[in-house]
Design an enzyme around this catalytic site. Structure first.
Site, PDB file in Angstrom:
ATOM      1  CG  HIS A  15      41.728  60.885   5.195  1.00 23.84           C
ATOM      2  ND1 HIS A  15      41.608  62.018   5.728  1.00 23.84           N
ATOM      3  CD2 HIS A  15      40.892  61.020   4.257  1.00 23.84           C
ATOM      4  CE1 HIS A  15      40.913  62.796   5.491  1.00 23.84           C
ATOM      5  NE2 HIS A  15      40.262  62.243   4.365  1.00 23.84           N
ATOM      6  CG  HIS A  17      36.418  60.528   1.332  1.00 26.53           C
ATOM      7  ND1 HIS A  17      35.645  61.330   2.074  1.00 26.53           N
ATOM      8  CD2 HIS A  17      37.511  60.876   1.315  1.00 26.53           C
ATOM      9  CE1 HIS A  17      36.312  62.258   2.593  1.00 26.53           C
ATOM     10  NE2 HIS A  17      37.627  62.323   2.214  1.00 26.53           N
ATOM     11  CG  LEU A  18      34.806  53.128   2.230  1.00 24.86           C
ATOM     12  CD1 LEU A  18      34.490  52.068   3.167  1.00 24.86           C
ATOM     13  CD2 LEU A  18      35.375  52.677   0.778  1.00 24.86           C
ATOM     14  NE  ARG A  19      32.770  60.022  -2.592  1.00 25.86           N
ATOM     15  CZ  ARG A  19      33.608  61.193  -2.012  1.00 25.86           C
ATOM     16  NH1 ARG A  19      33.185  61.653  -0.590  1.00 25.86           N
ATOM     17  NH2 ARG A  19      34.538  61.960  -2.536  1.00 25.86           N
ATOM     18  CE  LYS A 100      38.663  65.543   8.194  1.00 26.53           C
ATOM     19  NZ  LYS A 100      38.439  64.834   6.796  1.00 26.53           N
ATOM     20  CG  HIS A 137      39.477  69.752   5.238  1.00 23.22           C
ATOM     21  ND1 HIS A 137      39.533  68.699   4.309  1.00 23.22           N
ATOM     22  CD2 HIS A 137      40.003  70.899   4.819  1.00 23.22           C
ATOM     23  CE1 HIS A 137      39.688  69.347   3.309  1.00 23.22           C
ATOM     24  NE2 HIS A 137      39.984  70.668   3.503  1.00 23.22           N
ATOM     25  CG  HIS A 175      43.689  65.610   3.493  1.00 23.90           C
ATOM     26  ND1 HIS A 175      43.837  66.945   4.317  1.00 23.90           N
ATOM     27  CD2 HIS A 175      42.590  64.996   3.511  1.00 23.90           C
ATOM     28  CE1 HIS A 175      42.544  67.184   4.363  1.00 23.90           C
ATOM     29  NE2 HIS A 175      41.848  66.154   4.093  1.00 23.90           N
ATOM     30  CG  ASP A 248      41.455  62.689   1.021  1.00 23.39           C
ATOM     31  OD1 ASP A 248      40.270  62.464   1.422  1.00 23.39           O
ATOM     32  OD2 ASP A 248      41.744  64.037   0.694  1.00 23.39           O
ATOM     33  CG  HIS A 252      33.847  63.592  -6.466  1.00 24.59           C
ATOM     34  ND1 HIS A 252      32.767  63.899  -5.809  1.00 24.59           N
ATOM     35  CD2 HIS A 252      35.034  63.810  -5.824  1.00 24.59           C
ATOM     36  CE1 HIS A 252      33.318  64.327  -4.582  1.00 24.59           C
ATOM     37  NE2 HIS A 252      34.643  64.262  -4.572  1.00 24.59           N
ATOM     38  CB  ALA A 264      37.926  68.938  -4.430  1.00 21.21           C
TER      39      ALA A 264
END
Ligand code: NCD
Ligand code: ZN
Length: 348
Positions: A15, A17-19, A100, A137, A175, A248, A252, A264
């Site tokens: 899990h 996030h690579l943006r 997702k 989620h 998560h 996760d 940011h 978040a």
């Protein structure tokens, strides 16, 4: 005497996030340096809702990495109220690993998420048919429900019913943060699994709120009480194949996080494996880190386990205050503090 180093099969991050854009290059290398594969979340702006968009995103990641040492991004589709069974079939054929579910409004970039899961039953049936897992989620968005209770209420209102309606659906409860979620997954059939983040294993909610506000520790689902953290450590280190590693890691820019309405998401990619090693070491279960980090997830996703190896060496170092992130910077978990382990790749 404490263990000074251990070797394990190269882990995967189930899990992540690579943006997008310039930021990919800044964060993806940190993951690729340690992990063999990662399940890449689709909550971009606009979200990754089609197979074509997911494959294009995969190319942007690989380009940003410049062919870094065999790292494989595993792509996901963002479910909306309009995702069709045909899109699910195309996704499965193209090697997309899951869809997702963001309940609309639950977290960062979830405005296009699902408003009525029952109305998506034909799409979920297609996922059952193609063996494509639903990654959830797991929080309700009902404003009447206290934010600390949103995961437990999600189990009753959404998760248990959808598993009942779709008896072949494979689900990853992403998560997990509560003892209720741990108990649910532990007693569910093998088609239900869960990822656990380093922050939820190491920190309780005091880490956000006590002695000053610490935005780098704020993510969703929000950190919970100590008794929940302990239940998560027991689940992760207990050997149950239903639980596996998912950081996760959700970077940011500092300016967006340290603001009047801060985003978040905890950024952990450069230190994630070392953080998990701390957890398993303090639980006296370093011997179970490899299965959690490198076996259970691959087995659940029906993918081969990695063959190369990494070494964790007990050698404390200081985590930077921030890492580069596009034209801004990102403040990681544990910023400015010591961490006990260093990761090395083992040459074959
Ligand atoms: C994630 C993000 O920033 O994309 N944030 C988070 O707090 N975990 C979204 C998510 O996984 O909920
Ligand atoms: Zn996430």
């Amino acid at each position: 005497m404490s263990v000074m180093q251990i070797e394990l099969t190269r882990p995967d991050d189930w899990h992540l996030h690579l943006r997008d854009g310039a930021a990919i290059a800044d964060v993806a290398a940190a993951t690729a340096a340690v992990f063999g594969r990662a399940v890449v979340m689709p909550n971009l702006r606009p979200p990754v809702t089609t197979t074509a968009a997911a494959l294009a995103y995969r190319e942007r990641i690989l380009t940003a990495l410049g062919g870094a040492a065999g790292f494989e991004p595993l792509m996901t589709l963002y479910l909306t109220d309009r995702t069709t069974p045909g899109e699910v079939a195309a996704a499965a054929a193209a090697g997309i690993v899951g869809c997702k579910l963001y309940p609309a409004g639950a977290t960062t970039n979830s405005d296009d998420g699902v408003t009525d899961l029952e109305a998506l039953s034909r799409t979920l049936e297609a996922m059952e048919e193609h063996g494509l897992p639903l990654l959830v989620h797991g929080e309700v968005t009902d404003p009447e429900v206290d934010i600390f209770d949103r995961e437990a209420v999600f189990i009753e209102r959404v998760l248990a019913p959808v598993l009942g309606r779709h008896e072949g659906l494979r689900v990853v409860f992403e998560h997990v943060t509560t003892s209720e979620a741990v108990e649910f997954v532990a007693s569910a059939p093998a088609r239900v699994a869960a990822t656990i983040t380093p922050q939820h294993l190491l920190l309780n909610r005091n880490a956000i709120l006590a002695g000053g506000l610490r935005p780098q520790n704020y993510c969703l689902p929000v950190l919970k009480r100590e008794k929940h953290r302990r239940a998560l450590v027991a689940a992760a280190s207990g050997g149950d194949p239903s639980f596996f590693l998912g950081t996760d890691s959700a970077p940011h820019p500092r300016s967006a996080k340290e603001s009047r309405c801060g985003c978040a998401g905890c950024y952990s990619a450069p230190i994630a494996l070392a953080l998990y090693a701390e957890v398993f070491s303090s639980a006296g279960r370093l011997d179970r880190l490899e299965a959690f980090a490198s076996f259970h997830g691959a087995d659940f996703y029906r993918l081969p386990r990695n063959r190369d190896r990494v070494r964790l060496v007990r050698s404390p170092w200081r985590v930077p205050d921030a890492y580069p992130f596009g034209d801004d910077e990102v403040v990681p978990l544990r910023c400015g503090e010591e961490i006990g382990w260093r990761v090395e790749r083992v040459e074959p």
